[in-house]
Design an enzyme around this catalytic site. Structure first.
Site, PDB file in Angstrom:
ATOM      1  CE  LYS A 162      -2.034   7.084  -2.819  1.00 24.69           C
ATOM      2  NZ  LYS A 162      -2.019   8.182  -1.808  1.00 24.69           N
ATOM      3  CE  LYS A 257       7.400   6.539   2.220  1.00 25.25           C
ATOM      4  NZ  LYS A 257       7.019   7.864   1.666  1.00 25.25           N
ATOM      5  CE  LYS A 260       0.238   7.216   8.770  1.00 19.08           C
ATOM      6  NZ  LYS A 260      -0.409   8.524   8.988  1.00 19.08           N
TER       7      LYS A 260
END
Length: 392
Positions: A162, A257, A260
């Site tokens: 990230k 996966k 969102k």
């Protein structure tokens, strides 16, 4: 999907996978052997006891809860609440580690809580609350941070991924330290088990390592000399991994996966999607050109994912699904899957509308849940601060 039954990781293998030096950890923390890390399946019967074992878990209120969140976590909670003492919360403090919509955070938090209840979380069996409503989460995070080597956090896989996306040095400090907050979420409630997906075990390992480290640094006789009860300050939690549905994959990439944060809404089915939208997403989802359908073929990740989803929402066994679908074409299977998903989600959507129409009811549920959580949390904070030498 791999089953977790009997998975045992030794302390040395855990540290090696995280990039830790075992000898360095032992010099600064616990010289005794670290208890083995065992994954339990959610359908295993817990050890008999007059006191229920405790389970905690939560979901971020960013974007809509999707099928992956539901099948991989929340649906499993509904089963767990019948066997364990359960606390389920909306982790809004985690939602601010990356850029987010300020206007949407409050609404998303309430919507997530309403979906918990709509999915079957029963407030007579479980405490439901908002993470930021229990201030001890942040306080424990700070206390744990003083015992957390920065190297441990820099080696966390999600931080590395990230932070790269955020531009390295532009990434927030909270992106680095949020695993400590996650550890606080777990340790605060003296959790026995934590439902986790395969990709989340590293965070639980960090929580376990921090618990061991703090227990050694401040617990035992050191704590007793300060007027405490002595012994361990924290329980060492174990992972609880559902045998089916622990990792639901994207509709556009069977190797990723369902998330969102994925840019395309086509990649996921949101729990509040309309019937037509669900049918359209499944109709357009990625498949393959192999004949027939089958589980567990590494060359067919999308096939395995869609069959697994059908298995869960239909309530059938893997063998029953295989017998029913082995000779089907995608053109036959996709409408079958769409109908099963729509039928499964329909009562959740109806219940959600009922709950959100009663604003006072949801406020009361969250307030009572936070009160119960605070009662447990304050005991943990008191013990740790006493053991760390604070003036109380």
């Amino acid at each position: 999907m791999a089953h977790a039954t009997g998975l045992i990781l030794s302390s040395s293998s855990r540290f090696a996978r995280l990039g830790y030096s075992t000898s360095r950890f032992l010099r600064h923390a616990n010289p005794l052997p670290v208890p083995r890390f065992r994954c339990f399946c959610s359908d295993e019967t817990p050890p008999s006891s007059s006191v229920k074992k405790r389970v905690v878990s939560g979901v971020q209120p960013t974007g809509s809860i999707h099928l992956g969140n539901y099948l991989g976590a929340i649906k499993n909670w509904v089963t767990l609440q019948d066997t364990y003492e359960t606390l389920f919360f909306i982790v809004d403090l985690h939602a601010i580690t990356l850029p987010y919509d300020v206007q949407e955070l409050r609404k998303a938090t309430r919507d997530t809580a309403a979906l918990y209840l709509a999915c079957g979380v029963d407030i007579s069996k479980a405490s439901v609350f908002v993470q930021s409503h229990v201030r001890a989460h942040v306080e424990l995070m700070w206390l744990l941070s003083s015992s957390t080597p920065i190297g441990w956090l820099q080696k966390m896989t999600q931080f590395k991924e990230k932070s790269r996306k955020e531009g390295g040095e532009n990434a927030s400090v909270s992106l680095l330290t949020y695993p400590v907050l996650m550890a606080a979420d777990i340790l605060l409630y003296k959790s026995d088990f934590v439902p986790v997906g395969e990709d989340q075990k590293q965070h639980l390992e960090l929580a376990r390592d921090l618990a061991q480290r703090v227990n050694y640094l401040y617990g035992g006789r050191k704590w007793k000399k300060l007027g405490g009860r002595g012994g361990s300050i924290f329980k060492i939690p174990e992972p609880l991994i559902p045998q089916v549905g622990a990792r639901v994959m994207s509709l556009t990439d069977g190797l990723s996966k369902m998330s969102k944060s994925a840019p395309s809404d086509q990649s996921r089915i949101n729990l509040l999607d309309s019937k037509d939208l669900i049918a359209d997403k499944i109709k357009r989802c990625k498949t393959d050109s192999f004949a027939g359908l089958e589980f567990d073929n590494a060359e067919r990740p999308e096939c395995n994912n869609l069959l697994s989803v059908y298995q869960i929402v239909s309530g059938k066994t893997k063998e029953e699904v295989m017998e029913e679908c082995k000779d089907m074409s995608w053109g036959t299977f996709k409408p079958l899957l769409a109908d099963a998903v729509i039928e499964h989600l329909s009562p959740i959507q109806v219940r959600y509308e009922e709950i959100t129409a009663e604003s006072a009811y949801l406020d009361k549920v969250l307030s009572e849940g936070a009160d119960r959580a605070t009662e447990i949390a304050e005991s943990t904070i008191h013990n740790l601060k006493q053991a760390m030498g604070f003036y109380l």
